[in-house]
Design an enzyme around this catalytic site. Structure first.
Site, PDB file in Angstrom:
ATOM      1  N   HIS A  87      20.721  44.343  39.268  1.00  0.00           N
ATOM      2  CA  HIS A  87      20.073  43.187  39.880  1.00  0.00           C
ATOM      3  C   HIS A  87      20.036  42.009  38.919  1.00  0.00           C
ATOM      4  O   HIS A  87      19.832  42.176  37.721  1.00  0.00           O
ATOM      5  CB  HIS A  87      18.647  43.556  40.326  1.00  0.00           C
ATOM      6  CG  HIS A  87      18.648  44.540  41.439  1.00  0.00           C
ATOM      7  ND1 HIS A  87      18.618  44.174  42.754  1.00  0.00           N
ATOM      8  CD2 HIS A  87      18.728  45.896  41.430  1.00  0.00           C
ATOM      9  CE1 HIS A  87      18.642  45.254  43.517  1.00  0.00           C
ATOM     10  NE2 HIS A  87      18.701  46.303  42.728  1.00  0.00           N
ATOM     11  N   ALA A  88      20.223  40.827  39.454  1.00  0.00           N
ATOM     12  CA  ALA A  88      20.243  39.603  38.648  1.00  0.00           C
ATOM     13  C   ALA A  88      18.865  38.947  38.643  1.00  0.00           C
ATOM     14  O   ALA A  88      17.985  39.291  39.426  1.00  0.00           O
ATOM     15  CB  ALA A  88      21.292  38.641  39.201  1.00  0.00           C
TER      16      ALA A  88
END
Length: 231
Positions: A137-138
């Site tokens: 996840h960013a």
């Protein structure tokens, strides 16, 4: 968006073959690629197809521990009991099961991203795409992060499990909302690596990533979806 930006697109038949084997997204890689190809996006002047190679042990060891990589190598040959007893500490099992050609598949995915990074690092391309990469996840706070850290390059993980209609049923996003985010990030004019990630409604994933591919190429897609065959 300017069509002058040079785009690298990670692809080979072998690469797609192995990425198709990921248990939770079986055959998704073929569906995504076939739609991008059907729209003629790979024939545009500002995109290059780059062929990845499997990441080596040495390359993986620059980030992962040697024990972890060795565990991945052995996972191909482990039975269910071995996975539970020996591999659980590395997260291999229930949610991330081993499968046939497990290690080869993972090294191809990693190798695809390394090839994309190489295209940015040598300045031959300003944007590189590996829709089979990602799986992390960013960070959400883009403007502040960019201002504070002033990065030399940006990695954008474009998981699409937040789209409306995805089995994860977490948000209710559209491809246009995700596209607007990518458009903003690309407007920062930094070398940009676009990766895939989650997305378990495969037609939705294919449509969204095709849309984003077209957007960074400066190409407007027709409303009618062209005929295409998934290999």
């Amino acid at each position: 968006m300017s069509t002058e930006r040079k785009i690298a697109y990670v692809y080979s038949d072998e690469f797609i073959h192995y990425c198709n084997q990921l248990p939770k997204v079986k055959q998704r890689a073929s569906l995504v690629h076939s739609l991008i190809e059907a729209y003629g996006l790979l024939n545009l002047n500002n995109i290059s197809i780059v062929q990845p190679e499997a990441a080596t042990f040495k390359e993986l060891a620059k980030f992962h521990s040697k024990d972890y990589i060795t565990c991945l190598q052995k996972a191909d040959d482990c039975d269910e009991h071995d996975v539970e007893e020996s591999l659980e500490e590395f997260g291999i099992g229930y949610d991330c099961p081993a499968f046939e050609d497990f290690y080869k598949c993972l090294t191809m995915v990693a190798g695809g991203t390394l090839k994309a990074v190489e295209c940015l690092d040598n300045k031959s391309h300003s944007i590189a795409i590996n829709w089979c990469g990602g799986w992390h996840h960013a960070h959400r706070v883009v403007k502040e992060v960019n201002s504070y850290f002033q990065p030399d390059a940006i990695v954008c993980q474009c998981g699409v499990d937040g789209l409306a209609g995805d089995p994860m049923n977490s948000f209710n996003l559209t491809q246009y909302g995700l596209g607007a985010s990518v458009h903003y990030i690309s407007s920062l004019e930094k070398p940009l690596l676009l990766l895939g990630g989650g997305g378990y409604n495969f037609p939705n994933a294919a449509r969204c990533w095709t849309y984003i591919t077209a957007m960074v190429l400066g190409k407007k897609l027709p409303e009618d979806i062209p005929d295409h065959e998934v290999q």
